[in-house]
Design an enzyme around this catalytic site. Structure first.
Site, PDB file in Angstrom:
ATOM      1  N   MET A 275      87.234 -56.173  47.242  1.00  0.00           N
ATOM      2  CA  MET A 275      87.187 -57.636  47.345  1.00  0.00           C
ATOM      3  C   MET A 275      88.241 -58.167  48.315  1.00  0.00           C
ATOM      4  O   MET A 275      87.961 -59.024  49.159  1.00  0.00           O
ATOM      5  CB  MET A 275      87.395 -58.278  45.964  1.00  0.00           C
ATOM      6  CG  MET A 275      86.235 -58.103  45.019  1.00  0.00           C
ATOM      7  SD  MET A 275      84.724 -58.884  45.606  1.00  0.00           S
ATOM      8  CE  MET A 275      85.079 -60.615  45.327  1.00  0.00           C
TER       9      MET A 275
ATOM     10  N   SER B 188      99.515 -49.323  48.014  1.00  0.00           N
ATOM     11  CA  SER B 188      99.521 -48.051  48.745  1.00  0.00           C
ATOM     12  C   SER B 188      99.050 -48.341  50.171  1.00  0.00           C
ATOM     13  O   SER B 188      97.977 -48.916  50.372  1.00  0.00           O
ATOM     14  CB  SER B 188      98.606 -47.039  48.065  1.00  0.00           C
ATOM     15  OG  SER B 188      97.374 -47.644  47.770  1.00  0.00           O
TER      16      SER B 188
ATOM     17  N   SER C   7      83.061 -65.794  43.595  1.00  0.00           N
ATOM     18  CA  SER C   7      81.848 -65.087  43.169  1.00  0.00           C
ATOM     19  C   SER C   7      80.994 -64.710  44.360  1.00  0.00           C
ATOM     20  O   SER C   7      80.959 -65.416  45.359  1.00  0.00           O
ATOM     21  CB  SER C   7      81.025 -65.949  42.219  1.00  0.00           C
ATOM     22  OG  SER C   7      79.832 -65.252  41.915  1.00  0.00           O
TER      23      SER C   7
ATOM     24  N   LYS D 249      84.771 -70.164  36.909  1.00  0.00           N
ATOM     25  CA  LYS D 249      84.253 -68.842  37.318  1.00  0.00           C
ATOM     26  C   LYS D 249      83.835 -68.033  36.085  1.00  0.00           C
ATOM     27  O   LYS D 249      82.822 -67.338  36.080  1.00  0.00           O
ATOM     28  CB  LYS D 249      85.311 -68.086  38.135  1.00  0.00           C
ATOM     29  CG  LYS D 249      84.995 -66.611  38.391  1.00  0.00           C
ATOM     30  CD  LYS D 249      83.845 -66.422  39.350  1.00  0.00           C
ATOM     31  CE  LYS D 249      83.155 -65.087  39.359  1.00  0.00           C
ATOM     32  NZ  LYS D 249      83.899 -63.874  39.453  1.00  0.00           N
TER      33      LYS D 249
ATOM     34  N   HIS E 184      80.600 -69.348  34.901  1.00  0.00           N
ATOM     35  CA  HIS E 184      79.600 -68.840  35.851  1.00  0.00           C
ATOM     36  C   HIS E 184      79.172 -67.432  35.435  1.00  0.00           C
ATOM     37  O   HIS E 184      77.992 -67.110  35.378  1.00  0.00           O
ATOM     38  CB  HIS E 184      80.190 -68.831  37.273  1.00  0.00           C
ATOM     39  CG  HIS E 184      79.456 -67.954  38.241  1.00  0.00           C
ATOM     40  ND1 HIS E 184      79.571 -66.570  38.219  1.00  0.00           N
ATOM     41  CD2 HIS E 184      78.598 -68.236  39.240  1.00  0.00           C
ATOM     42  CE1 HIS E 184      78.795 -66.044  39.159  1.00  0.00           C
ATOM     43  NE2 HIS E 184      78.203 -67.046  39.801  1.00  0.00           N
ATOM     44  N   ASN E 185      80.154 -66.596  35.138  1.00  0.00           N
ATOM     45  CA  ASN E 185      79.828 -65.221  34.757  1.00  0.00           C
ATOM     46  C   ASN E 185      79.089 -65.166  33.423  1.00  0.00           C
ATOM     47  O   ASN E 185      78.204 -64.328  33.240  1.00  0.00           O
ATOM     48  CB  ASN E 185      81.105 -64.369  34.682  1.00  0.00           C
ATOM     49  CG  ASN E 185      81.618 -63.997  36.063  1.00  0.00           C
ATOM     50  OD1 ASN E 185      81.329 -64.672  37.040  1.00  0.00           O
ATOM     51  ND2 ASN E 185      82.384 -62.938  36.149  1.00  0.00           N
TER      52      ASN E 185
ATOM     53  N   GLU F  70      75.675 -65.905  34.163  1.00  0.00           N
ATOM     54  CA  GLU F  70      75.129 -64.706  34.839  1.00  0.00           C
ATOM     55  C   GLU F  70      74.674 -63.664  33.792  1.00  0.00           C
ATOM     56  O   GLU F  70      73.610 -63.064  33.924  1.00  0.00           O
ATOM     57  CB  GLU F  70      76.234 -64.148  35.738  1.00  0.00           C
ATOM     58  CG  GLU F  70      75.929 -62.880  36.473  1.00  0.00           C
ATOM     59  CD  GLU F  70      77.201 -62.361  37.202  1.00  0.00           C
ATOM     60  OE1 GLU F  70      77.863 -63.152  37.899  1.00  0.00           O
ATOM     61  OE2 GLU F  70      77.515 -61.170  37.047  1.00  0.00           O
TER      62      GLU F  70
HETATM   63  P1  NDP Z   1      90.280 -53.722  41.628  1.00  0.00           P
HETATM   64  O1  NDP Z   1      90.114 -54.691  40.521  1.00  0.00           O
HETATM   65  O2  NDP Z   1      89.686 -52.382  41.478  1.00  0.00           O
HETATM   66  O3  NDP Z   1      91.858 -53.573  41.908  1.00  0.00           O
HETATM   67  C1  NDP Z   1      92.351 -52.660  42.858  1.00  0.00           C
HETATM   68  C2  NDP Z   1      93.461 -53.275  43.667  1.00  0.00           C
HETATM   69  O4  NDP Z   1      94.529 -53.699  42.817  1.00  0.00           O
HETATM   70  C3  NDP Z   1      94.046 -52.261  44.625  1.00  0.00           C
HETATM   71  O5  NDP Z   1      94.392 -52.909  45.821  1.00  0.00           O
HETATM   72  C4  NDP Z   1      95.268 -51.775  43.877  1.00  0.00           C
HETATM   73  O6  NDP Z   1      96.273 -51.233  44.701  1.00  0.00           O
HETATM   74  C5  NDP Z   1      95.740 -53.067  43.272  1.00  0.00           C
HETATM   75  N1  NDP Z   1      96.627 -52.874  42.141  1.00  0.00           N
HETATM   76  C6  NDP Z   1      96.319 -52.389  40.923  1.00  0.00           C
HETATM   77  N2  NDP Z   1      97.411 -52.372  40.132  1.00  0.00           N
HETATM   78  C7  NDP Z   1      98.427 -52.856  40.874  1.00  0.00           C
HETATM   79  C8  NDP Z   1      99.804 -53.106  40.625  1.00  0.00           C
HETATM   80  N3  NDP Z   1     100.332 -52.867  39.425  1.00  0.00           N
HETATM   81  N4  NDP Z   1     100.556 -53.612  41.615  1.00  0.00           N
HETATM   82  C9  NDP Z   1     100.022 -53.879  42.813  1.00  0.00           C
HETATM   83  N5  NDP Z   1      98.734 -53.679  43.119  1.00  0.00           N
HETATM   84  C10 NDP Z   1      97.939 -53.173  42.159  1.00  0.00           C
HETATM   85  O7  NDP Z   1      89.778 -54.361  43.011  1.00  0.00           O
HETATM   86  P2  NDP Z   1      88.487 -55.234  43.367  1.00  0.00           P
HETATM   87  O8  NDP Z   1      88.556 -55.439  44.830  1.00  0.00           O
HETATM   88  O9  NDP Z   1      87.241 -54.710  42.771  1.00  0.00           O
HETATM   89  O10 NDP Z   1      88.754 -56.624  42.619  1.00  0.00           O
HETATM   90  C11 NDP Z   1      89.910 -57.409  42.879  1.00  0.00           C
HETATM   91  C12 NDP Z   1      89.852 -58.606  41.956  1.00  0.00           C
HETATM   92  O11 NDP Z   1      88.685 -59.374  42.256  1.00  0.00           O
HETATM   93  C13 NDP Z   1      89.747 -58.240  40.477  1.00  0.00           C
HETATM   94  O12 NDP Z   1      90.426 -59.196  39.712  1.00  0.00           O
HETATM   95  C14 NDP Z   1      88.278 -58.333  40.192  1.00  0.00           C
HETATM   96  O13 NDP Z   1      87.983 -58.573  38.845  1.00  0.00           O
HETATM   97  C15 NDP Z   1      87.899 -59.527  41.073  1.00  0.00           C
HETATM   98  N6  NDP Z   1      86.500 -59.603  41.467  1.00  0.00           N
HETATM   99  C16 NDP Z   1      85.798 -58.485  41.753  1.00  0.00           C
HETATM  100  C17 NDP Z   1      84.470 -58.579  42.119  1.00  0.00           C
HETATM  101  C18 NDP Z   1      83.710 -57.364  42.470  1.00  0.00           C
HETATM  102  O14 NDP Z   1      82.493 -57.505  42.716  1.00  0.00           O
HETATM  103  N7  NDP Z   1      84.342 -56.197  42.531  1.00  0.00           N
HETATM  104  C19 NDP Z   1      83.780 -59.874  42.196  1.00  0.00           C
HETATM  105  C20 NDP Z   1      84.635 -60.983  41.960  1.00  0.00           C
HETATM  106  C21 NDP Z   1      85.936 -60.840  41.592  1.00  0.00           C
HETATM  107  P3  NDP Z   1      96.259 -49.657  45.052  1.00  0.00           P
HETATM  108  O15 NDP Z   1      95.274 -49.480  46.158  1.00  0.00           O
HETATM  109  O16 NDP Z   1      97.658 -49.369  45.482  1.00  0.00           O
HETATM  110  O17 NDP Z   1      95.869 -48.937  43.800  1.00  0.00           O
END
Ligand code: NDP
Length: 479
Positions: free
Chosen positions: A13, A34, A128, A183, A186-187, A190
């Site tokens: 995202m 990272s 979304s 949001k 919305h979900n 959904e």
């Molecule tokens: P994830 O929810 O899988 O989160 C991964 C990211 O979070 C990575 O960049 C990771 O870093 C970072 N992260 C995790 N823990 C930590 C920490 N303690 N400190 C710093 N960074 C951390 O990623 P998504 O892209 O799927 O989603 C991001 C957000 O968007 C979430 O809240 C999700 O619910 C929301 N969202 C997602 C949708 C989707 O379709 N996927 C749709 C709408 C909203 P690293 O690479 O170092 O591990």
């Protein structure tokens, strides 16, 4: 040139939102815990716009113009707090921290209040549209102070989806957690939308023997009418897909346990707190729960008898199911919007339902033709008390009622569970009935707990002295 926005958290995202900002001409500072993810993004898409590579929070903050805008796209929950903690000492009064993840609005309210004491803006933004939406234009629901929206809103509006009339699918929702709340709802909608589609699929197959490939054509047709929506469109795609390995319909090789990440559950928890009757959304969350109880279901298949009754399917069955689907879908939107009204009162948010419906018209998962009409219904000076009583919708649902009743009756006879079709119909009937058995509930509550009741013919609260001579006395209102 300093960056206009920084994005930290470059999983799917965050990476796509960062690219979306850059493609729209903004200089974007990139950061991820990272560094590998930052480099992978630059390697694959670095030529799409102006990016600034940073490795540490200090570098990220130093690369930004003021007031600084830092968008967090990290995993919801504790990671958000930990990233905020590392950012705060580096920021200055007036800077803006934006949380674009799926955070719980309760956390957003807490974070906003806490950061406000430090002179920082905290903007909880609902985003979304999934991966593709984040890149090509999502529907965006920002909360937070009006002041922060001045500095951030134009950028969000620029990267958002655009509706048919050209309007951005992004508007300031209200203060603190309002964006994340909207949001979340919305979900919730959904979840209900997908469940009613599933119920229609099950009925068409079990009841009328229509196989997935043929159903794909039916859903394609449905997508041309009043049901036209993203979810109906992709249902046709999924049902039409054939598994390459087995040659079977793809849907038949998927384990029938639906997962959930939490926003549906939060919607229901919050609805209970608000006393808001969101039965369609609740049933859809519970249906996923039941689907996941595979051990119990395995035993249930062996032990429990259905006594289903064979039902003669008339020619109009497919059309009946379409109408039941449409009516149930209307109920889930009505319940979601009603919940927003209750939340607005509870949390002091000025929620404009027409603007919210308008920004769901494109970009998000529940985008649907219907939302243009919902927008119109709430844009009127006189707001409907409930979506279902808005004249256009009262008429539309009335037309569907006979088919809806036939479909629910058929499902009950067949033994096909349709929790959202049936609970939506119960909600509709509950809304229109002149008298509800809640009167009896109040009588019972008064008998066993002296909870008192109101009378239809006089003001005030009353209690009947059940253990004595059953005379009625005026009482303090304790219901
Ligand atoms: P994830 O929810 O899988 O989160 C991964 C990211 O979070 C990575 O960049 C990771 O870093 C970072 N992260 C995790 N823990 C930590 C920490 N303690 N400190 C710093 N960074 C951390 O990623 P998504 O892209 O799927 O989603 C991001 C957000 O968007 C979430 O809240 C999700 O619910 C929301 N969202 C997602 C949708 C989707 O379709 N996927 C749709 C709408 C909203 P690293 O690479 O170092 O591990």
């Amino acid at each position: 040139m300093p960056a206009q926005i920084g994005v930290t958290g470059l999983a799917v995202m965050g990476a796509n939102l960062a690219r979306n900002f850059a493609r729209n001409g903004y200089t974007v500072a990139l950061h991820n815990r990272s560094v590998a993810k930052t480099d992978a993004l630059l390697e694959a898409h670095g030529d799409e716009g102006n990016f600034i590579r940073t490795e540490t929070m200090e570098e990220l903050v130093a690369s930004l113009e003021t007031p600084r805008r830092v968008m967090l796209m990290v995993k919801a929950g504790a990671p958000v707090d930990s990233v905020i903690d590392s950012l705060v000492p580096l920021l200055e009064e007036g800077d803006i921290i934006i949380d674009g993840g799926n955070s719980n609005f309760v956390d957003t309210r807490r974070r906003e209040a806490d950061l406000a004491t430090k002179g920082l803006h905290f903007v909880g933004v609902g985003v979304s549209g999934g991966e593709e939406g984040a890149l090509l234009g999502p529907s965006i629901m920002p909360g937070g102070s009006k002041e922060s929206y001045k500095a951030l809103g134009p950028m969000l509006e620029k990267i958002s989806a655009k509706a048919d009339d050209g309007a951005p699918c992004c508007a300031w929702i209200s203060t603190d957690g309002a964006g994340h709340f909207v949001k979340m709802v919305h979900n919730g909608i959904e979840y209900a939308d997908m469940q009613v589609i599933g119920e229609a699929f099950d009925l068409l197959r079990t009841g009328a023997g229509i196989e997935p490939a043929e159903q794909a054509t039916i859903f394609e047709q449905w997508n041309k009418g009043e049901l036209s929506s993203f979810l109906i469109e992709i249902t046709a795609e999924v049902l039409g897909h054939v598994d390459a390995k087995t040659g079977k319909p793809f849907v038949d090789v998927i384990v029938d346990s639906a997962g959930q990440k939490g926003t549906g559950r939060w919607t229901v928890q919050s609805a209970l707190d608000l006393g808001s009757p969101t039965s369609a959304i609740a049933e859809s969350v519970f249906a996923r729960g039941l689907s996941s109880q595979r051990d119990q279901r395995a035993i249930g298949q062996e032990v429990l008898t259905g006594h289903g009754v064979a039902v003669e399917m008339g020619e109009g069955f497919v059309e009946d199911v379409r109408q039941a689907l449409f009516a149930s879908k209307l109920v889930s939107y009505a319940q979601g919007l009603d919940m927003l009204t209750s939340a607005g009162i509870e949390y002091n948010w000025e929620l404009k339902l027409d603007e919210i419906a308008a920004l769901w018209r494109e970009g998000c998962i529940i985008r649907a033709a219907l939302l243009a009409d919902i927008t119109k219904a709430y844009a009127k000076d006189e707001k409907p008390a409930n979506l279902l009583v808005a004249p256009a919708f009262a008429q539309a649902i009335a037309q569907a009622v006979p088919a809806w009743r036939r479909v629910v009756s058929t499902a009950v006879q067949l033994g096909v569970p349709v929790p959202v079709f049936s609970s939506s119909l119960a909600y509709y009937d509950g809304l229109r009935r002149p008298r509800l058995p809640a009167a009896l509930t109040q009588g019972l509550r008064d008998l066993f707990g002296a909870h008192t009741y109101n009378r239809v013919d006089s003001e005030g609260s009353f209690h009947t002295q059940w253990t004595g001579d059953k005379t009625e006395v005026e009482a303090e209102d304790t219901h």
